[in-house]
Design an enzyme around this catalytic site. Structure first.
Site, mmCIF file in Angstrom:
data_model
loop_
_atom_site.group_PDB
_atom_site.id
_atom_site.type_symbol
_atom_site.label_atom_id
_atom_site.label_comp_id
_atom_site.label_asym_id
_atom_site.label_seq_id
_atom_site.Cartn_x
_atom_site.Cartn_y
_atom_site.Cartn_z
ATOM 1 N N ASP A 35 -22.004 51.439 -40.444
ATOM 2 C CA ASP A 35 -21.916 51.190 -41.894
ATOM 3 C C ASP A 35 -22.080 49.696 -42.114
ATOM 4 N N ALA A 84 -25.074 57.574 -45.050
ATOM 5 C CA ALA A 84 -25.259 56.253 -45.678
ATOM 6 C C ALA A 84 -26.304 56.314 -46.775
ATOM 7 N N ALA A 85 -25.913 55.830 -47.945
ATOM 8 C CA ALA A 85 -26.823 55.839 -49.094
ATOM 9 C C ALA A 85 -26.204 55.017 -50.202
ATOM 10 N N GLU A 86 -27.029 54.617 -51.135
ATOM 11 C CA GLU A 86 -26.532 54.189 -52.442
ATOM 12 C C GLU A 86 -26.318 55.488 -53.202
ATOM 13 N N THR A 102 -32.529 51.673 -49.268
ATOM 14 C CA THR A 102 -31.512 52.293 -48.404
ATOM 15 C C THR A 102 -31.782 53.780 -48.208
ATOM 16 N N THR A 136 -28.019 65.956 -51.803
ATOM 17 C CA THR A 136 -27.325 66.269 -53.053
ATOM 18 C C THR A 136 -28.030 67.374 -53.839
ATOM 19 N N ASP A 137 -27.281 68.030 -54.716
ATOM 20 C CA ASP A 137 -27.894 69.033 -55.590
ATOM 21 C C ASP A 137 -28.752 68.391 -56.687
ATOM 22 N N GLU A 138 -28.590 67.066 -56.868
ATOM 23 C CA GLU A 138 -29.335 66.404 -57.955
ATOM 24 C C GLU A 138 -30.839 66.416 -57.728
ATOM 25 N N TYR A 162 -31.756 57.490 -58.475
ATOM 26 C CA TYR A 162 -30.925 57.960 -57.348
ATOM 27 C C TYR A 162 -31.453 59.288 -56.813
ATOM 28 N N LYS A 166 -33.142 60.277 -53.184
ATOM 29 C CA LYS A 166 -32.594 61.289 -52.267
ATOM 30 C C LYS A 166 -33.642 62.381 -52.013
ATOM 31 N N LYS A 201 -16.695 56.573 -60.005
ATOM 32 C CA LYS A 201 -17.070 57.976 -60.216
ATOM 33 C C LYS A 201 -16.060 58.638 -61.157
ATOM 34 N N PRO A 217 -13.997 56.663 -70.813
ATOM 35 C CA PRO A 217 -15.343 56.761 -71.395
ATOM 36 C C PRO A 217 -15.997 58.112 -71.117
HETATM 37 P P1 NAD Z 1 -20.364 56.245 -51.066
HETATM 38 O O1 NAD Z 1 -21.152 55.392 -51.994
HETATM 39 O O2 NAD Z 1 -18.917 56.415 -51.284
HETATM 40 O O3 NAD Z 1 -20.529 55.675 -49.570
HETATM 41 C C1 NAD Z 1 -21.753 55.237 -49.049
HETATM 42 C C2 NAD Z 1 -21.485 54.527 -47.729
HETATM 43 O O4 NAD Z 1 -22.756 54.140 -47.174
HETATM 44 C C3 NAD Z 1 -20.655 53.242 -47.886
HETATM 45 O O5 NAD Z 1 -19.696 53.161 -46.869
HETATM 46 C C4 NAD Z 1 -21.694 52.135 -47.735
HETATM 47 O O6 NAD Z 1 -21.171 50.928 -47.217
HETATM 48 C C5 NAD Z 1 -22.682 52.783 -46.769
HETATM 49 N N1 NAD Z 1 -24.026 52.195 -46.873
HETATM 50 C C6 NAD Z 1 -24.734 51.997 -48.011
HETATM 51 N N2 NAD Z 1 -25.910 51.391 -47.709
HETATM 52 C C7 NAD Z 1 -25.937 51.227 -46.349
HETATM 53 C C8 NAD Z 1 -26.869 50.672 -45.449
HETATM 54 N N3 NAD Z 1 -28.019 50.135 -45.868
HETATM 55 N N4 NAD Z 1 -26.574 50.682 -44.137
HETATM 56 C C9 NAD Z 1 -25.403 51.197 -43.686
HETATM 57 N N5 NAD Z 1 -24.467 51.717 -44.502
HETATM 58 C C10 NAD Z 1 -24.731 51.738 -45.823
HETATM 59 O O7 NAD Z 1 -21.120 57.633 -51.018
HETATM 60 P P2 NAD Z 1 -20.517 59.112 -50.923
HETATM 61 O O8 NAD Z 1 -20.151 59.562 -52.268
HETATM 62 O O9 NAD Z 1 -19.551 59.156 -49.811
HETATM 63 O O10 NAD Z 1 -21.842 59.907 -50.505
HETATM 64 C C11 NAD Z 1 -22.227 60.009 -49.136
HETATM 65 C C12 NAD Z 1 -23.512 60.798 -49.039
HETATM 66 O O11 NAD Z 1 -23.339 62.079 -49.610
HETATM 67 C C13 NAD Z 1 -24.694 60.161 -49.789
HETATM 68 O O12 NAD Z 1 -25.840 60.340 -49.012
HETATM 69 C C14 NAD Z 1 -24.770 60.956 -51.087
HETATM 70 O O13 NAD Z 1 -26.088 60.988 -51.550
HETATM 71 C C15 NAD Z 1 -24.302 62.315 -50.617
HETATM 72 N N6 NAD Z 1 -23.659 63.172 -51.626
HETATM 73 C C16 NAD Z 1 -22.622 62.681 -52.379
HETATM 74 C C17 NAD Z 1 -21.964 63.521 -53.271
HETATM 75 C C18 NAD Z 1 -20.788 63.044 -54.102
HETATM 76 O O14 NAD Z 1 -20.318 63.786 -54.969
HETATM 77 N N7 NAD Z 1 -20.260 61.857 -53.884
HETATM 78 C C19 NAD Z 1 -22.389 64.848 -53.405
HETATM 79 C C20 NAD Z 1 -23.471 65.301 -52.629
HETATM 80 C C21 NAD Z 1 -24.074 64.459 -51.738
HETATM 81 O O1 DAU Z 2 -24.079 66.250 -57.805
HETATM 82 C C1 DAU Z 2 -23.834 65.452 -56.703
HETATM 83 C C2 DAU Z 2 -23.778 64.005 -57.130
HETATM 84 O O2 DAU Z 2 -22.538 63.803 -57.800
HETATM 85 C C3 DAU Z 2 -23.908 63.026 -55.973
HETATM 86 O O3 DAU Z 2 -25.165 63.175 -55.382
HETATM 87 C C4 DAU Z 2 -23.715 61.584 -56.445
HETATM 88 O O4 DAU Z 2 -23.739 60.698 -55.333
HETATM 89 C C5 DAU Z 2 -22.372 61.483 -57.136
HETATM 90 O O5 DAU Z 2 -22.191 60.176 -57.650
HETATM 91 C C6 DAU Z 2 -22.271 62.509 -58.267
HETATM 92 O O6 DAU Z 2 -23.182 62.154 -59.356
HETATM 93 P P1 DAU Z 2 -22.761 62.321 -60.890
HETATM 94 O O7 DAU Z 2 -23.621 61.429 -61.692
HETATM 95 O O8 DAU Z 2 -22.691 63.753 -61.269
HETATM 96 O O9 DAU Z 2 -21.232 61.756 -60.798
HETATM 97 P P2 DAU Z 2 -20.397 60.770 -61.734
HETATM 98 O O10 DAU Z 2 -18.988 60.817 -61.252
HETATM 99 O O11 DAU Z 2 -21.050 59.449 -61.889
HETATM 100 O O12 DAU Z 2 -20.470 61.495 -63.147
HETATM 101 C C7 DAU Z 2 -20.009 62.834 -63.319
HETATM 102 C C8 DAU Z 2 -20.285 63.238 -64.752
HETATM 103 O O13 DAU Z 2 -19.412 62.482 -65.619
HETATM 104 C C9 DAU Z 2 -21.687 62.920 -65.242
HETATM 105 O O14 DAU Z 2 -22.117 63.939 -66.119
HETATM 106 C C10 DAU Z 2 -21.551 61.605 -65.987
HETATM 107 C C11 DAU Z 2 -20.153 61.699 -66.559
HETATM 108 N N1 DAU Z 2 -19.415 60.410 -66.697
HETATM 109 C C12 DAU Z 2 -19.338 59.591 -65.619
HETATM 110 C C13 DAU Z 2 -18.651 58.404 -65.679
HETATM 111 C C14 DAU Z 2 -18.585 57.477 -64.487
HETATM 112 C C15 DAU Z 2 -18.771 60.101 -67.891
HETATM 113 O O15 DAU Z 2 -18.814 60.861 -68.866
HETATM 114 N N2 DAU Z 2 -18.075 58.921 -67.952
HETATM 115 C C16 DAU Z 2 -17.999 58.052 -66.910
HETATM 116 O O16 DAU Z 2 -17.378 56.960 -67.035
#
Ligand code: NAD
Ligand code: DAU
Length: 360
Positions: A35, A84-86, A102, A136-138, A162, A166, A201, A217
Site C-alpha cells: 500500500d 488498491a484503487a482510488e 491508479t 464494483t457494481d458501479e 471512478y 474500474k 463515504k 448532506p
Molecule cells: P479505500 O479508498 O478505503 O482504500 C484504498 C486503499 O488503496 C488505501 O489504503 C490506499 O492507500 C491504497 N492505494 C491507493 N492508491 C494506491 C497506489 N497507487 N498504490 C498502492 N496503494 C494504493 O477503498 P475501499 O473502499 O477499501 O475499496 C477497496 C477496493 O474495493 C477498491 O478497488 C474499490 O473499487 C472496491 N470496492 C469498494 C466498495 C465500497 O463500497 N467501498 C464496493 C465494491 C468494490
Molecule cells: O457500489 C459500490 C461503490 O460504493 C464502490 O465501488 C465505491 O468505491 C464506494 O465509494 C461506493 O460508492 P457510492 O458513490 O455509492 O458511495 P458513497 O458513500 O459516496 O455514496 C452513497 C450514496 O450516498 C450515493 O448515492 C451518494 C449519496 N451521498 C453521499 C455522500 C458522501 C449523499 O447523499 N451525501 C453524502 O455526503
C-alpha cells in the site's frame, strides 16, 4: 504456507479482509500488504496485527511497475487480492486523472508483475497461482427504480470517472484471462459499510456528523438506492470465490439489501438515539433537523442492485449480517473508536507510518 499479496490493505475493505483472513486461517498463511498510503490508507487499521511474524507491510505504489516485479521476485506469491484503487466517486468527478493512473495503469502493473512471476516457458502458469481483482457494481451503470438487477452478464455502462476506470481495469483482467489464460477472477460488489470506513463515504460521514451536531448532506432528492453489504461478508465472499469459485469467472457480491439514502440516514439517527445512553451529551445533538438537502452529485447513478445468484449457487456464499445487525455493529465500533476518527479528522493518522514503521 500460502503467501498472499494484498494491495490496498491499509484501506477500508483491505484491512477488514486482512483481519478476516487472520481470524480464519491464523498462522497458516502469510500476508504481504502492499500500500502506498494515500489519504485513504491508514495503518492504524492494522495496529493489532502489525507485529505478527506472518504479516509484512511494504510501502509501495502499484503505479511503480518495476517495484511490483521486484516484490514478486523477492517473494513466492500464491495469491493476489487486488484492492488498491482510488475509490471515492466525488473525488473522481473533481480529479479523474489519478483514477486512471491508479485504477487502470496500477492494475496493468499488477497483472504484468504476476504474469512475469507465474508464467512458465511454455506459456502456461505455475500450478495453483491465483489473482483476484476486486471490483464494483458501479461498472454496470444505473438501474431505474423498478428496473431489475445487475447480473454478471449485464453489459458494462459506467458513468463516473471512478466507475469508468474500474470498468477499464476489469477489461484488462478479462483480456489477460482471454489472451494468456492468466489465472484470475473478478468480483463486482455492492456498497460496503462497517468498521474502518473513511468518513468521506455516506455511512461513516452521517454517523460522525450526527454525533457532532453537524449538517447531514443529502445529495439531490435522497432517493438514490444503494445495495448495502456488511464488509466482513464481502471479505468472506472474496476468500470463497478464490478458493471455491471457477477460475476465469466473474462473481457479483451483494445481499439484496436495497435502501434509499434518506432511509439510511433515518435508520442511523434512530439507532444512534437508541444506543446512546441517557445523560450522554451527544444525545441532544443527534437530530433530524441536521438533514440538509444539497446539490446533487453530477451524473448521480439512481439505483444499484446486485443479483447474487451465481455466487450463491456455485460457491455457497450468502451474507450473514443483516442490515439491522450490521449498522448496530458499525455504530458500536465507531463509539468505541472515537480516537480513530479524531486522528482522521485532525490528519494525525498520516503520521502513523513515520512514527511506527519508518525506523523498522
Ligand atoms: P479505500 O479508498 O478505503 O482504500 C484504498 C486503499 O488503496 C488505501 O489504503 C490506499 O492507500 C491504497 N492505494 C491507493 N492508491 C494506491 C497506489 N497507487 N498504490 C498502492 N496503494 C494504493 O477503498 P475501499 O473502499 O477499501 O475499496 C477497496 C477496493 O474495493 C477498491 O478497488 C474499490 O473499487 C472496491 N470496492 C469498494 C466498495 C465500497 O463500497 N467501498 C464496493 C465494491 C468494490
Ligand atoms: O457500489 C459500490 C461503490 O460504493 C464502490 O465501488 C465505491 O468505491 C464506494 O465509494 C461506493 O460508492 P457510492 O458513490 O455509492 O458511495 P458513497 O458513500 O459516496 O455514496 C452513497 C450514496 O450516498 C450515493 O448515492 C451518494 C449519496 N451521498 C453521499 C455522500 C458522501 C449523499 O447523499 N451525501 C453524502 O455526503
Amino acid at each position: 504456507m500460502k503467501t498472499y499479496l494484498v494491495t490496498g490493505g491499509a484501506g477500508f475493505i483491505g484491512s477488514n479482509y486482512i483481519h478476516y483472513m487472520f481470524k480464519k486461517y491464523g498462522d497458516t498463511i502469510h500476508i504481504i500488504n502492499v500500500d502506498c498510503l494515500t489519504y485513504a490508507g491508514n495503518l492504524e487499521n492494522l495496529k493489532d496485527i502489525e507485529d505478527k511474524e506472518n504479516y509484512t507491510f511494504i510501502k509501495a505504489d502499484i503505479c511503480d511497475g518495476e517495484r511490483m516485479i521486484q516484490i514478486f521476485e523477492e517473494n513466492d506469491i500464491d495469491r493476489v487480492v487486488h484492492f488498491a484503487a482510488e475509490s471515492h466517486v466525488d473525488r473522481s468527478i473533481k480529479n479523474p486523472d489519478v483514477f486512471v493512473k491508479t485504477n487502470v495503469l496500477g492494475t496493468l502493473n499488477m497483472l504484468n508483475a504476476a504474469k512475469n512471476a507465474w508464467e512458465l516457458p511454455d506459456g502456461t502458469f505455475k500450478e495453483g497461482k491465483k489473482f483476484l481483482h476486486v471490483s464494483t457494481d458501479e461498472v454496470y451503470g444505473s438501474l431505474t427504480e423498478d428496473g431489475g438487477y445487475f447480473y454478471e452478464t449485464t453489459p458494462y455502462a459506467p458513468h463516473s470517472p471512478y466507475s469508468a476506470s474500474k470498468a477499464s481495469s476489469d477489461m484488462l483482467v478479462k483480456a489477460y484471462m482471454d489472451t494468456y489464460h492468466f489465472p484470475a477472477n473478478i468480483t463486482n460488489c455492492s456498497n460496503n459499510y462497517g468498521p474502518y470506513q473513511f468518513p468521506e463515504k455516506l455511512i461513516p460521514l452521517i454517523i460522525n456528523n450526527a454525533l457532532h451536531g453537524k449538517k447531514l448532506p443529502v445529495y439531490g432528492d435522497g432517493k438514490n438506492v444503494r445495495d448495502w453489504l456488511y464488509v466482513e461478508d464481502h471479505a468472506k465472499g472474496i476468500d470463497m470465490v478464490q478458493e471455491k469459485g471457477r477460475l476465469f469467472e466473474t462473481y457479483n457480491i451483494g445481499g439484496h439489501n436495497e435502501k434509499q439514502n434518506i432511509e439510511i440516514i433515518h435508520i442511523i439517527l434512530d439507532t444512534l438515539q437508541e444506543m446512546l445512553p441517557e445523560g450522554d451529551p451527544r444525545k441532544a445533538l443527534v437530530s433530524e433537523d441536521l438533514i440538509t438537502y444539497v446539490e446533487d452529485r453530477k451524473g448521480h447513478d439512481r439505483r444499484y442492485a446486485i443479483a447474487p445468484d451465481k455466487i450463491k449457487a456455485e460457491v455457497g456464499w450468502y451474507p450473514e449480517t443483516c442490515f439491522a445487525e450490521g449498522i448496530r455493529k458499525t455504530i458500536k465500533w465507531y463509539f468505541e473508536h472515537e480516537d480513530w476518527m479524531d486522528r482522521i479528522t485532525s490528519g494525525d493518522y498520516q503520521k502513523y507510518y513515520e512514527d511506527m514503521y519508518s525506523h523498522r
